[in-house]
Motif scaffolding. Sequence first.
Motif, short mmCIF file in Angstrom:
data_model
loop_
_atom_site.label_atom_id
_atom_site.label_comp_id
_atom_site.label_asym_id
_atom_site.label_seq_id
_atom_site.Cartn_x
_atom_site.Cartn_y
_atom_site.Cartn_z
N GLN A 2 32.01 32.47 33.75
CA GLN A 2 33.41 32.91 34.12
C GLN A 2 34.07 31.62 34.93
O GLN A 2 35.30 31.58 34.69
CB GLN A 2 33.26 33.98 35.15
CG GLN A 2 32.61 35.19 34.85
CD GLN A 2 32.12 36.14 35.67
OE1 GLN A 2 31.24 35.88 36.73
NE2 GLN A 2 32.94 37.26 35.81
N ASP B 271 24.06 41.25 41.97
CA ASP B 271 24.84 40.71 42.83
C ASP B 271 24.36 39.66 43.64
O ASP B 271 24.62 39.33 44.94
CB ASP B 271 25.53 41.79 44.03
CG ASP B 271 26.54 41.10 44.65
OD1 ASP B 271 27.43 40.59 44.14
OD2 ASP B 271 26.98 41.47 46.00
N ARG C 54 27.31 35.15 41.64
CA ARG C 54 28.49 35.64 41.54
C ARG C 54 29.53 34.60 41.63
O ARG C 54 29.12 33.59 42.25
CB ARG C 54 28.86 36.72 42.52
CG ARG C 54 28.77 36.32 44.01
CD ARG C 54 28.86 37.48 45.03
NE ARG C 54 28.54 37.09 46.22
CZ ARG C 54 27.41 37.21 46.70
NH1 ARG C 54 26.55 37.93 46.21
NH2 ARG C 54 27.33 37.02 47.94
N GLU D 282 32.88 33.24 43.32
CA GLU D 282 33.61 33.73 44.34
C GLU D 282 34.99 32.73 44.58
O GLU D 282 34.79 31.32 44.58
CB GLU D 282 32.95 33.77 45.70
CG GLU D 282 31.76 34.42 45.91
CD GLU D 282 30.97 34.39 47.28
OE1 GLU D 282 31.61 33.91 48.33
OE2 GLU D 282 30.03 35.19 47.40
N GLU E 279 47.01 35.76 35.77
CA GLU E 279 46.91 37.30 35.74
C GLU E 279 45.83 37.66 34.74
O GLU E 279 45.09 38.19 34.62
CB GLU E 279 48.11 38.00 36.10
CG GLU E 279 48.54 37.98 37.46
CD GLU E 279 47.70 38.55 38.45
OE1 GLU E 279 46.93 39.25 38.36
OE2 GLU E 279 47.75 37.87 39.59
N ARG F 63 42.45 36.11 35.10
CA ARG F 63 41.89 37.10 35.97
C ARG F 63 41.36 38.34 35.57
O ARG F 63 40.26 38.84 35.84
CB ARG F 63 42.67 37.36 37.38
CG ARG F 63 43.26 36.32 38.21
CD ARG F 63 41.92 35.54 38.81
NE ARG F 63 41.59 36.49 39.90
CZ ARG F 63 42.00 36.52 41.33
NH1 ARG F 63 42.91 35.79 41.82
NH2 ARG F 63 41.60 37.51 42.29
N ALA F 64 42.18 39.06 34.91
CA ALA F 64 41.76 40.24 34.22
C ALA F 64 40.82 40.07 33.21
O ALA F 64 39.58 40.86 33.06
CB ALA F 64 43.00 40.92 33.45
N ASP G 171 37.41 39.67 35.24
CA ASP G 171 37.07 40.80 35.90
C ASP G 171 36.16 41.61 34.61
O ASP G 171 35.13 42.52 34.75
CB ASP G 171 38.24 41.67 36.24
CG ASP G 171 38.72 40.93 37.48
OD1 ASP G 171 37.83 40.13 38.13
OD2 ASP G 171 39.67 41.48 37.88
N SER G 172 36.87 41.80 33.26
CA SER G 172 36.18 42.40 32.35
C SER G 172 34.69 41.86 31.93
O SER G 172 33.81 42.55 31.62
CB SER G 172 37.05 42.12 30.99
OG SER G 172 36.55 42.66 30.00
N SER H 53 32.80 40.64 34.17
CA SER H 53 31.99 40.92 35.07
C SER H 53 31.44 42.35 34.90
O SER H 53 30.24 42.88 35.28
CB SER H 53 32.75 40.76 36.33
OG SER H 53 32.97 39.64 37.01
N ALA H 54 32.32 43.25 34.62
CA ALA H 54 32.11 44.51 34.12
C ALA H 54 31.02 44.61 33.04
O ALA H 54 30.16 45.56 33.01
CB ALA H 54 33.36 45.26 33.87
#
Length: 361
Positions: free
Chosen positions: A146, A293, A296, A298, A309, A312-313, A316-317, A319-320
Amino acid sequence: MFRSIDKHARKTALVAAALLLTACGGDKSGGDTAAPKLKVALLTPGPISDKSWNGSAYEGLLRLRDSLGAEISHIQTKTPAEFEENFRQYGAQNYRLVFGHGFEFQDAATRVSISYPNTIYVVTSGRVTGPNLAGVAFLFEEASYQAGMIAGAVTKTNKVGLIGGTELPPVKASFEAFARGAKAVNPKVEVVTSFIGNWDDVSAGKEQALAQIARGVDVIFQNADAAGLGVFQAVKEKKVLAFGTNANQNDIAPDVIIGSVVIDLPKAFMIIARDVQQQAFVGRVINLGVREDVVRLELNDALASRIPETTRAAVDSVSAQLKAGTFRALSDMIAVDSSTPVTTPIPSAGKPAPAIDPFKR
């Protein structure tokens, strides 16, 4: 007459008080039945002042003291001979749990654990197992990927750098994951990699970073413990970007550290110590990553505006997907099913507990 009643009342009160004390305190002839205090030791390969790998482990040790009332001890070691000597020392002193903090402790822990079956030896970033031996595989690659995605998006020169202490397999794996993440969002990215040769030389860390910056690198991902502080010095001077590792290092240089790949060592130590305290420990490789967790990314809020943006999206995807177990870009690097647990429980004062999931709280 009133004196007689008074005296009788006082006698009755004294008898009642004695009975109450006996009920509360119990018969002391049988000895104290309280559980013995958990004794936990930590061996680190470097100073706990590094604000990274070793410092975070020491914070984990303090968490066990403060949360579980554990008796703790710490020794900084430098050579394999010291690894084994201190492992034996703690075994002889009847420490219940001893952490060897780093991949390099595996051989010594494997040798010593056989001689001290009542002491549990845990090697972080390791994959050793035995009846009283466990490796903790931090899935550092997940958050490193990431971080790479962000580096690939924010670089202006299309050159990103990797600086490590020494070429340990976990470090090289995290670098590979970072490179994959960067190229996933920016196929034009060139990755420059170098190793300092140790974990403590701040000046050497700075020199390596300056050399990479001179080659056009404008984002550096370092995993170099105390030597990484030198990397931050160079990055700050040249006004390029960097990532922290192991601990949240964003505050060290908040104007240039865009984020940190964190291993929550206090949380990891607590998971393991609770198993030990509850006599539920089973030797195995324990994988801890984004799903738990424990690992991660940070981000530094002060530099959040530098990250598109869309990136960032995308982060986040990922991470999911990691939490759902559906992310596949690192499947050839990470064995998330753990090794087969060692089914023979270690000796304990009470009845051995059956094997359980170490993540169950």
